[in-house]
Design a protein around this motif. Structure first.
Motif, PDB file in Angstrom:
ATOM      1  N   ARG A 196       0.810  -1.208   0.000  1.00  0.00           N
ATOM      2  CA  ARG A 196       0.000   0.000   0.000  1.00  0.00           C
ATOM      3  C   ARG A 196       0.852   1.270   0.000  1.00  0.00           C
ATOM      4  O   ARG A 196       0.324   2.374   0.106  1.00  0.00           O
ATOM      5  CB  ARG A 196      -0.892   0.027   1.252  1.00  0.00           C
ATOM      6  N   ASN A 197       2.161   1.117  -0.070  1.00  0.00           N
ATOM      7  CA  ASN A 197       3.049   2.271   0.016  1.00  0.00           C
ATOM      8  C   ASN A 197       2.793   3.067   1.289  1.00  0.00           C
ATOM      9  O   ASN A 197       2.743   4.288   1.266  1.00  0.00           O
ATOM     10  CB  ASN A 197       2.898   3.164  -1.219  1.00  0.00           C
ATOM     11  N   TRP A 236      -8.051  12.502   1.572  1.00  0.00           N
ATOM     12  CA  TRP A 236      -7.182  11.442   2.080  1.00  0.00           C
ATOM     13  C   TRP A 236      -6.874  11.701   3.542  1.00  0.00           C
ATOM     14  O   TRP A 236      -6.988  12.815   4.035  1.00  0.00           O
ATOM     15  CB  TRP A 236      -5.888  11.359   1.255  1.00  0.00           C
ATOM     16  N   GLN A 237      -6.512  10.598   4.211  1.00  0.00           N
ATOM     17  CA  GLN A 237      -6.234  10.623   5.642  1.00  0.00           C
ATOM     18  C   GLN A 237      -4.802  11.093   5.891  1.00  0.00           C
ATOM     19  O   GLN A 237      -3.848  10.475   5.425  1.00  0.00           O
ATOM     20  CB  GLN A 237      -6.430   9.209   6.180  1.00  0.00           C
ATOM     21  N   VAL A 238      -4.670  12.156   6.646  1.00  0.00           N
ATOM     22  CA  VAL A 238      -3.355  12.611   7.090  1.00  0.00           C
ATOM     23  C   VAL A 238      -3.049  11.895   8.406  1.00  0.00           C
ATOM     24  O   VAL A 238      -3.963  11.629   9.200  1.00  0.00           O
ATOM     25  CB  VAL A 238      -3.359  14.142   7.262  1.00  0.00           C
ATOM     26  N   PHE A 239      -1.783  11.577   8.659  1.00  0.00           N
ATOM     27  CA  PHE A 239      -1.372  10.897   9.897  1.00  0.00           C
ATOM     28  C   PHE A 239      -1.950  11.614  11.112  1.00  0.00           C
ATOM     29  O   PHE A 239      -1.825  12.832  11.237  1.00  0.00           O
ATOM     30  CB  PHE A 239       0.150  10.859   9.985  1.00  0.00           C
ATOM     31  N   VAL A 290       8.312  15.804   1.364  1.00  0.00           N
ATOM     32  CA  VAL A 290       8.042  14.364   1.468  1.00  0.00           C
ATOM     33  C   VAL A 290       7.063  14.035   2.601  1.00  0.00           C
ATOM     34  O   VAL A 290       6.425  12.985   2.594  1.00  0.00           O
ATOM     35  CB  VAL A 290       9.372  13.588   1.619  1.00  0.00           C
ATOM     36  N   TYR A 291       6.926  14.958   3.535  1.00  0.00           N
ATOM     37  CA  TYR A 291       5.965  14.777   4.632  1.00  0.00           C
ATOM     38  C   TYR A 291       4.611  15.446   4.338  1.00  0.00           C
ATOM     39  O   TYR A 291       3.710  15.400   5.179  1.00  0.00           O
ATOM     40  CB  TYR A 291       6.513  15.401   5.922  1.00  0.00           C
ATOM     41  N   SER A 292       4.494  16.095   3.197  1.00  0.00           N
ATOM     42  CA  SER A 292       3.293  16.881   2.896  1.00  0.00           C
ATOM     43  C   SER A 292       2.425  16.214   1.830  1.00  0.00           C
ATOM     44  O   SER A 292       2.716  15.108   1.387  1.00  0.00           O
ATOM     45  CB  SER A 292       3.716  18.268   2.393  1.00  0.00           C
ATOM     46  N   SER A 293       1.383  16.899   1.411  1.00  0.00           N
ATOM     47  CA  SER A 293       0.519  16.400   0.328  1.00  0.00           C
ATOM     48  C   SER A 293       0.889  17.007  -1.027  1.00  0.00           C
ATOM     49  O   SER A 293       0.097  16.980  -1.957  1.00  0.00           O
ATOM     50  CB  SER A 293      -0.944  16.711   0.650  1.00  0.00           C
ATOM     51  N   PHE A 294       2.098  17.545  -1.121  1.00  0.00           N
ATOM     52  CA  PHE A 294       2.561  18.121  -2.376  1.00  0.00           C
ATOM     53  C   PHE A 294       3.902  17.539  -2.740  1.00  0.00           C
ATOM     54  O   PHE A 294       4.804  17.569  -1.916  1.00  0.00           O
ATOM     55  CB  PHE A 294       2.689  19.643  -2.250  1.00  0.00           C
ATOM     56  N   PRO A 295       4.098  17.048  -3.937  1.00  0.00           N
ATOM     57  CA  PRO A 295       3.062  16.891  -4.959  1.00  0.00           C
ATOM     58  C   PRO A 295       2.270  15.600  -4.792  1.00  0.00           C
ATOM     59  O   PRO A 295       1.217  15.469  -5.381  1.00  0.00           O
ATOM     60  CB  PRO A 295       3.874  16.857  -6.258  1.00  0.00           C
ATOM     61  N   VAL A 296       2.782  14.662  -3.995  1.00  0.00           N
ATOM     62  CA  VAL A 296       2.107  13.374  -3.807  1.00  0.00           C
ATOM     63  C   VAL A 296       1.282  13.485  -2.529  1.00  0.00           C
ATOM     64  O   VAL A 296       1.770  13.985  -1.521  1.00  0.00           O
ATOM     65  CB  VAL A 296       3.162  12.250  -3.723  1.00  0.00           C
ATOM     66  N   TRP A 297       0.043  13.030  -2.570  1.00  0.00           N
ATOM     67  CA  TRP A 297      -0.895  13.287  -1.475  1.00  0.00           C
ATOM     68  C   TRP A 297      -0.539  12.593  -0.172  1.00  0.00           C
ATOM     69  O   TRP A 297      -0.734  13.136   0.908  1.00  0.00           O
ATOM     70  CB  TRP A 297      -2.317  12.912  -1.892  1.00  0.00           C
ATOM     71  N   VAL A 298      -0.108  11.350  -0.278  1.00  0.00           N
ATOM     72  CA  VAL A 298       0.221  10.571   0.917  1.00  0.00           C
ATOM     73  C   VAL A 298       1.561   9.880   0.740  1.00  0.00           C
ATOM     74  O   VAL A 298       1.948   9.623  -0.393  1.00  0.00           O
ATOM     75  CB  VAL A 298      -0.866   9.507   1.220  1.00  0.00           C
ATOM     76  N   PRO A 299       2.285   9.573   1.824  1.00  0.00           N
ATOM     77  CA  PRO A 299       1.938   9.870   3.211  1.00  0.00           C
ATOM     78  C   PRO A 299       2.032  11.368   3.507  1.00  0.00           C
ATOM     79  O   PRO A 299       2.811  12.073   2.897  1.00  0.00           O
ATOM     80  CB  PRO A 299       2.971   9.085   4.014  1.00  0.00           C
ATOM     81  N   ARG A 317       5.145   7.936  -3.892  1.00  0.00           N
ATOM     82  CA  ARG A 317       4.390   7.529  -2.710  1.00  0.00           C
ATOM     83  C   ARG A 317       5.142   6.467  -1.921  1.00  0.00           C
ATOM     84  O   ARG A 317       4.988   6.360  -0.721  1.00  0.00           O
ATOM     85  CB  ARG A 317       3.035   6.981  -3.186  1.00  0.00           C
ATOM     86  N   SER A 318       5.933   5.694  -2.594  1.00  0.00           N
ATOM     87  CA  SER A 318       6.613   4.565  -1.947  1.00  0.00           C
ATOM     88  C   SER A 318       7.878   5.046  -1.245  1.00  0.00           C
ATOM     89  O   SER A 318       8.983   4.789  -1.690  1.00  0.00           O
ATOM     90  CB  SER A 318       6.966   3.520  -2.991  1.00  0.00           C
ATOM     91  N   VAL A 319       7.702   5.725  -0.123  1.00  0.00           N
ATOM     92  CA  VAL A 319       8.839   6.274   0.589  1.00  0.00           C
ATOM     93  C   VAL A 319       8.499   6.315   2.073  1.00  0.00           C
ATOM     94  O   VAL A 319       7.338   6.508   2.451  1.00  0.00           O
ATOM     95  CB  VAL A 319       9.149   7.696   0.059  1.00  0.00           C
ATOM     96  N   GLU A 320       9.498   6.086   2.912  1.00  0.00           N
ATOM     97  CA  GLU A 320       9.342   6.325   4.345  1.00  0.00           C
ATOM     98  C   GLU A 320      10.057   7.630   4.641  1.00  0.00           C
ATOM     99  O   GLU A 320      11.297   7.671   4.651  1.00  0.00           O
ATOM    100  CB  GLU A 320       9.966   5.197   5.165  1.00  0.00           C
ATOM    101  N   PRO A 321       9.333   8.709   4.919  1.00  0.00           N
ATOM    102  CA  PRO A 321       9.986  10.010   5.096  1.00  0.00           C
ATOM    103  C   PRO A 321      11.083  10.009   6.161  1.00  0.00           C
ATOM    104  O   PRO A 321      12.183  10.519   5.922  1.00  0.00           O
ATOM    105  CB  PRO A 321       8.815  10.924   5.468  1.00  0.00           C
TER     106      PRO A 321
END
Lengths: 275, 275, 275, 275
Positions: free
Chosen positions: B195-196, D121-124, C9-18, C255-259
């Motif tokens: 689920r990324n 979308w759900q934010v942490f 990388v912690y925000s919703s820009f440009p990728v919404w999640v995480p 999206r596939s990242v652990e910040p």
């Protein structure tokens, strides 16, 4: 020659989803044009213990209504219960034989005549000769029960998945050692590819004993999307007078698949070849 | 935190070979250094119907002799019997509940305290709300039975394989709706990756309700051979006071694997992190 | 030299999640050891219109409590509003200038001193000379407003994303044409890589006008996981007497990242280099 | 069924270049043969605040002159303002609702009847149940406003990008909970692929509630350049009596793309299928 399609890709075996009820699968395969359906004995389609007389009658009606026949049936080896006829556990060997007989009965109840036999596999610590004997004795018992239901048991070499009957010779040897009139052989192009063998060699060597054929290409792709020479295969089958089904057993090893698409794609490629 | 290893890669589920008897697996995992073994209820290891009292006693002795504990147990969903608690077939739902209870009993007989719960999956044609209710009612019944055996049932989101409980929130919701003292949650880094999502988010959100953890990286590779941040994961687990097992559930989706190698590789990477 | 981390990388820009609330990001980056945080003006962190005086005061407290400073701020170009200072739409150009001034104000309110300037991009149909003039006039207005807040505006060449200020020379030319004391330049190793240019060349050519640096490697990977020579880069920065931040702007394009992981990995690689 | 093309790939969202004025895009898509254009509310095309009455009238004329209709409109979520209807920031939630209503008005002004709804979308840190309620209440308000403009709001599951409405069931549930006559559902083949689901399953399950369809293949490639079975899809749409648009939403996630090429390629593949 007739075309059939195996139900794994529509079932929860081995991949849980996508999964469709059997009635839906019967309808869709018939709509594409298949003559037959090979029903795997896996949920939610046809695990024998889950289907009472009424349920079986209903399936039979659905088959008739859609004008499609049961080409064959086979168990689902390797799940929790294993159903490995060569297991070191006696309880599992007994359960496997019981399951084969239950599947033969279900096959017969649905109008089918062919039961596939996966000869089991060697678990670490079991001598291969012992595994062979267990498999042969299991097949003997299954063949006796199947004979009463007018079902033929066909031994399939499954080199890609197992380690006991891997070759044309292995299947023929097991057939001969059992020596029952209703035990024959089959092969799957996918397992030929795994061993880098030539499918037409299997046709000519199995000859009159060949009672069933599985078609699948590299990575369980549809015929036409891989490496096998299907024109030569069909020609060789005509040479030996084969009149059974060509059954697609494809796409089931992954979740990322559209079952209808792969079923249609295989049909559209093979139909012109078999005429 | 303790380290455990799941038996699938040594079993015939879902891939038939290589397969080893359970005694062999116990001995090998203990020799590598694992504290625990997570035993899948699949052949040839631990399908409940195949193991009588004597067999269970013998496994218990092997565990004791090798100084390794049963960290947990889980069924083998998706094989022929399906064991889908959300199946459209009532017979399958009943069989699934029975199987979970049998596995709970076996777990208890072997000294284990944790039973994993795969919440089932939606088959085409079943409304998702209906699938959810079936799964919840199944879990209720299983939890009642497990409570008498002092076994805790942990709900695992399995996004990569299923479509019903896919997320941290889904598992927590199911836990809360059932509302039993012995129903908790777990997660698997592999399903987070699918689920990324970020594993530490699961830790902080599950918090005190987190009772089990599966480790696996991309393609079910060993920890360290992929993308997950295990240092951060262990740190977050310490933050929430987790004292359970970290269980490797790896390598089992392919035939081309050396079970001992992947077990040793995972242990050697994780052991220094958990200290 | 100090180390900072950009919040994308912690925000919703440009990728919404995480996506994480800003308070969480401040806490985590400080815990890793960063001296500074570069806050992007994107939701859910710091879109100026969403933050009233109380909210700004609270962020300022969080920064102080965690001992981390705002190294810099920047707008989020390209979303719905575009904020392209060289847009053919007059309304968008006006909105872009307004947004830069709002971000400068927010930066100042949070104790920051540096505002990044993305010089916009040429839309099909706009002569490049016209786009340049629009961008230069926008920068003039923004610089005047920023001066009153004691904020320096740094022009960043963004070759990988845009087509107006792509090079070291382009940034210097724009800076000189505007000719304001609080307009300087910066560069990002990622954009150097896109043009196959050498980062240390930027350092020596920008020299005393260099007021900010972004670090990122191929595919926005962390420093150390790519191709840039960071030892040479740090040495060249020492040569020119650079005393600003090295800011990681990484991992945010997927999206596939652990910040946390990428933030820690970058820190652990760069910290020993800057001493 | 009619064919439409989404404007992202010609806009500055999410990738800044290449970008074309809306007049240019209208002319080109009409020339290729598209019946409709799906206009994203992003710069430089159609950010509502940038378009006054005169500008809207001019766009309407361009549409009429080129014989192409507005099939639908949608906001640009995730840029600086976020427009996440489930954001933990109340200011953002309010701004998101406002923006949806502005886009509905613009859609209506341009002769369009369909507004796409991305459920946020759900934010942490936000409980999923809370995020759901916020999204549902936002949709309620938007639907009321849209109803007065004769605009239908269609809920789109966006699994690849978000974590709140990811499935066929999620979209249907949101639709039912809102219970407004002008709230319906849609799906995008790209998001089906992300979940490894089957597009025709969506068609049959959404049935009469299906009011819009997005086509895109793996990596946002054009139909025909990937894995989806478009023949089966069109057939299933005919089965359920679908008469809306098939809208290509492709190519926009990268700079290395020729918008006209991908638009033409998609048209040439799909046109023969829809007849």
């Amino acid at each position: 020659m007739k075309l059939a399609f195996n139900t794994w890709v529509y079932s929860s075996f081995p991949v849980w989803v996508p999964a469709y009820p059997l009635a839906e699968v019967i309808r869709r395969l018939a709509a594409i044009g298949y003559d037959g359906i090979e029903i795997g004995a896996a949920s939610p389609h046809a695990f024998p213990d889950y289907l009472d007389t009424a349920a079986r009658q209903e399936i039979r009606s659905q088959l008739a209504d859609n004008g499609i026949a049961v080409s064959s049936m086979l168990p689902a080896p390797g799940g929790g219960p294993g159903f490995n006829v060569a297991s070191p556990l006696e309880a599992e060997r007994r359960a496997a034989i019981d399951q084969y007989i239950k599947v033969a009965q279900l096959c017969s109840d649905l109008g089918g005549k062919i039961l596939l036999y996966v000869a089991g596999w060697q678990v670490f610590g079991t001598p291969i000769e012992q595994a062979w004997v267990w498999s042969r004795e299991a097949l003997r018992k299954i063949a006796v029960a199947a004979a009463e239901m007018d079902v033929t048991v066909v031994v399939e070499p499954t080199s890609a998945d197992s380690n006991l009957v891997e070759t044309c010779d292995g299947a023929l040897r097991l057939m001969r050692e059992v020596g029952a009139a209703n035990v024959k052989v089959m092969f799957d192009t996918y397992h030929c590819l795994y061993r880098n063998e030539v499918p037409t060699d299997y046709v000519y060597r199995m000859g009159k004993d060949l009672h069933h054929v599985h078609l699948a290409d590299l990575d369980r792709a549809a015929p036409g999307d891989g490496r096998v020479d299907y024109e030569a295969l069909v020609e060789s089958l005509r040479d030996v007078g084969y009149q059974g089904y060509l059954t697609m057993e494809i796409g089931f090893d992954r979740r990322s698949v559209e079952p209808d698409r792969i079923a249609r794609r295989a049909f559209e490629y093979m139909k012109p070849l078999v005429g």
